[in-house]
Design an enzyme around this catalytic site. Structure first.
Site, PDB file in Angstrom:
ATOM      1  N   LEU A  65      -4.357  13.988   8.473  1.00  0.00           N
ATOM      2  CA  LEU A  65      -4.823  14.527   7.196  1.00  0.00           C
ATOM      3  C   LEU A  65      -6.187  13.955   6.852  1.00  0.00           C
ATOM      4  CD1 LEU A  65      -3.795  16.147   4.607  1.00  0.00           C
ATOM      5  CD2 LEU A  65      -3.126  13.907   3.723  1.00  0.00           C
TER       6      LEU A  65
ATOM      7  N   GLY B 210       1.324  20.670  -1.742  1.00  0.00           N
ATOM      8  CA  GLY B 210       0.963  19.775  -0.650  1.00  0.00           C
ATOM      9  C   GLY B 210       0.916  18.326  -1.073  1.00  0.00           C
ATOM     10  N   GLY B 211       0.729  18.091  -2.341  1.00  0.00           N
ATOM     11  CA  GLY B 211       0.667  16.752  -2.912  1.00  0.00           C
ATOM     12  C   GLY B 211       0.011  16.840  -4.272  1.00  0.00           C
TER      13      GLY B 211
ATOM     14  N   LYS C 128       0.833  -1.204   0.000  1.00  0.00           N
ATOM     15  CA  LYS C 128       0.000   0.000   0.000  1.00  0.00           C
ATOM     16  C   LYS C 128       0.868   1.255   0.000  1.00  0.00           C
ATOM     17  CE  LYS C 128      -3.779  -0.437   2.243  1.00  0.00           C
ATOM     18  NZ  LYS C 128      -4.798  -0.586   3.311  1.00  0.00           N
ATOM     19  N   PHE C 129       1.926   1.237   0.808  1.00  0.00           N
ATOM     20  CA  PHE C 129       2.841   2.382   0.876  1.00  0.00           C
ATOM     21  C   PHE C 129       3.560   2.582  -0.457  1.00  0.00           C
ATOM     22  CE2 PHE C 129       7.005   4.261   2.142  1.00  0.00           C
ATOM     23  CZ  PHE C 129       6.522   5.473   2.622  1.00  0.00           C
ATOM     24  N   ASN C 130       3.909   1.494  -1.094  1.00  0.00           N
ATOM     25  CA  ASN C 130       4.572   1.591  -2.395  1.00  0.00           C
ATOM     26  C   ASN C 130       3.666   2.256  -3.423  1.00  0.00           C
ATOM     27  OD1 ASN C 130       6.981   1.069  -3.845  1.00  0.00           O
ATOM     28  ND2 ASN C 130       5.976  -0.606  -4.928  1.00  0.00           N
ATOM     29  N   ARG C 131       2.359   1.955  -3.357  1.00  0.00           N
ATOM     30  CA  ARG C 131       1.402   2.606  -4.268  1.00  0.00           C
ATOM     31  C   ARG C 131       1.306   4.100  -3.968  1.00  0.00           C
ATOM     32  NH1 ARG C 131      -1.418  -2.314  -3.414  1.00  0.00           N
ATOM     33  NH2 ARG C 131      -2.809  -1.377  -1.854  1.00  0.00           N
TER      34      ARG C 131
ATOM     35  N   CYS D   9       2.584  24.057   6.530  1.00  0.00           N
ATOM     36  CA  CYS D   9       2.836  24.180   5.098  1.00  0.00           C
ATOM     37  C   CYS D   9       2.398  25.508   4.481  1.00  0.00           C
ATOM     38  CB  CYS D   9       2.166  23.025   4.359  1.00  0.00           C
ATOM     39  SG  CYS D   9       2.936  21.422   4.670  1.00  0.00           S
TER      40      CYS D   9
END
Length: 392
Positions: free
Chosen positions: A267, A305-306, A55-58, A164
């Site tokens: 978040l 932010g992303g 999941k983290f890799n995605r 941010c």
């Protein structure tokens, strides 16, 4: 005897605050996003969590980040394993690292800005320092003033834990200082090191995982002053106006809590929607006085932010894809460096304009906008006016 009004007028500058130099710096340690999942789960002793690692890799794959610079190394994590745990008491050691390294990284960026400016550091009258890390007294501003050898009379402002949006906050603060103190030269420094937020993975904290995939370390410095002496100073951008607002009922949308375990990051999934649905109101309030309503006529400096936030803003405002090129470039090369990001993007903008032989520092355009997004949910809006490019 001078009147109060005469004294006030004499204290004020005549022209708008102007950015006169920019410097940036990062730690030496670079991590590549393509193999960061392997690295992260190894150094946090979490390789047994195979599904969470997938999941983290995605998340990393979708981040649009190529690489980041991070002060924290594998050797440091071996020495201080509590930093790499998900929720282990570790604030003391995090503080020991941060309170030294944040001002040091800030010094690197400040020296580059001072070198570009080309004037004696004794002419710096004010110092504004911003970081999300390492609260102490005296603060990082005091340490940086000493590291740089600034005058003991330098007037300091220290901003901790803004998050941010704070790249806009420091410019707004510097604008007020420069325009209300004739002859002032304000050194602004944002220095961010993620030692305070780094932690291992947990199935119950996917928002924390998003933060681990996005954030990087970096520092940026600008020198701001009004009425520049163009015989010895080179203006880059004018700070025409600056405003701040927060979105009602969104206090928990982006949040950080300082605890024994460090700074935890939270978040909401709908942050891109919250920002994109409120950004046009900020633009309208800022640019109505200038008669500008075509957002594609502006050059853009938006806090990255992303990718989901950038995509949502782009879609909501029908922006041309090229408008956020500088922003996406910085996100790709450095990740999200919190307050320092927009200053990195300003640097990228003026360099790109020079390389492309554009007419102005704003990619050939006259007017631009700088946005900061962060906890609150807070939006900083700075109206910029570019400067004609100097060809020599």
């Amino acid at each position: 005897m001078a009147s109060v009004e005469e004294i006030r007028n004499a204290q004020r500058a005549k022209g708008p605050a102007t950015i006169l130099a920019i410097g940036t710096a990062t730690p030496d340690h670079c991590v590549y996003q393509s193999d960061y999942a392997d690295y992260y789960f190894r150094v946090t002793k979490s390789e047994h969590m195979t599904e969470l690692k997938k999941k983290f890799n995605r998340i990393c794959d979708k981040s649009m980040i190529k690489k980041r610079y991070i002060h924290l190394t594998e050797e440091m994590l071996e020495e201080h394993p509590n930093i790499g745990a998900y929720m282990a008491p570790s604030l003391n050691i995090r503080q020991e690292i941060i309170t030294v390294e944040v001002p040091k990284l800030g010094k690197e960026a400040a020296l580059k800005a001072l070198k570009e400016w080309g004037q004696p550091k004794s002419k710096i009258t004010h110092l504004v320092f911003c970081t999300t890390s390492g609260v102490e007294m005296p603060g990082a501003d005091y340490k940086l003033a000493n590291l740089l050898g600034l005058e003991t009379s330098v007037r300091r402002v220290m901003l901790y834990h803004q998050g941010c949006y704070a790249g806009g906050t420091v410019l707004r603060t510097a604008k007020d200082l420069a325009e209300n103190n004739a002859g002032a030269r304000v050194l602004v420094v944002c220095s961010e090191i993620t030692v305070v937020t780094f932690r291992g993975p947990s199935e119950d904290a996917l928002d924390s995982l998003v933060g681990q995939a996005l954030f990087g370390d970096g520092s940026a410095a600008v020198i701001v002053g009004s009425d520049p002496d163009v015989s010895i100073e080179r203006p880059l951008f004018q700070l025409v106006s600056a405003a701040q607002t927060f979105i009602p009922n969104s206090a928990g949308a982006i949040a950080g809590n300082l605890r024994e375990v460090g700074l935890t990051f939270h978040l909401w999934p709908n942050v891109p929607t919250l920002i994109s649905e409120n950004v046009e109101k900020c633009l309208t309030q800022a640019f109505d006085p200038l008669g500008i309503s075509d957002w594609n006529s502006l050059f853009w400096i938006a806090h990255p932010g992303g990718p989901a936030i950038l995509d949502a803003v782009e879609a909501k405002l029908n922006l041309d894809k090229k408008k956020l090129e500088a922003t996406r470039h910085v996100l790709s090369e450095y990740g999200n460096m919190s307050s320092a990001c927009v200053l990195f993007i300003l640097d990228e903008m003026r360099k790109k304009s020079h390389k492309g032989e554009k007419a102005t520092t704003g990619e050939g355009l006259d007017w631009g906008v700088l946005f900061g997004f962060g906890p609150g949910l807070t939006i900083e809006t700075v109206v910029l006016h570019s400067i004609p490019m100097v060809t020599n």
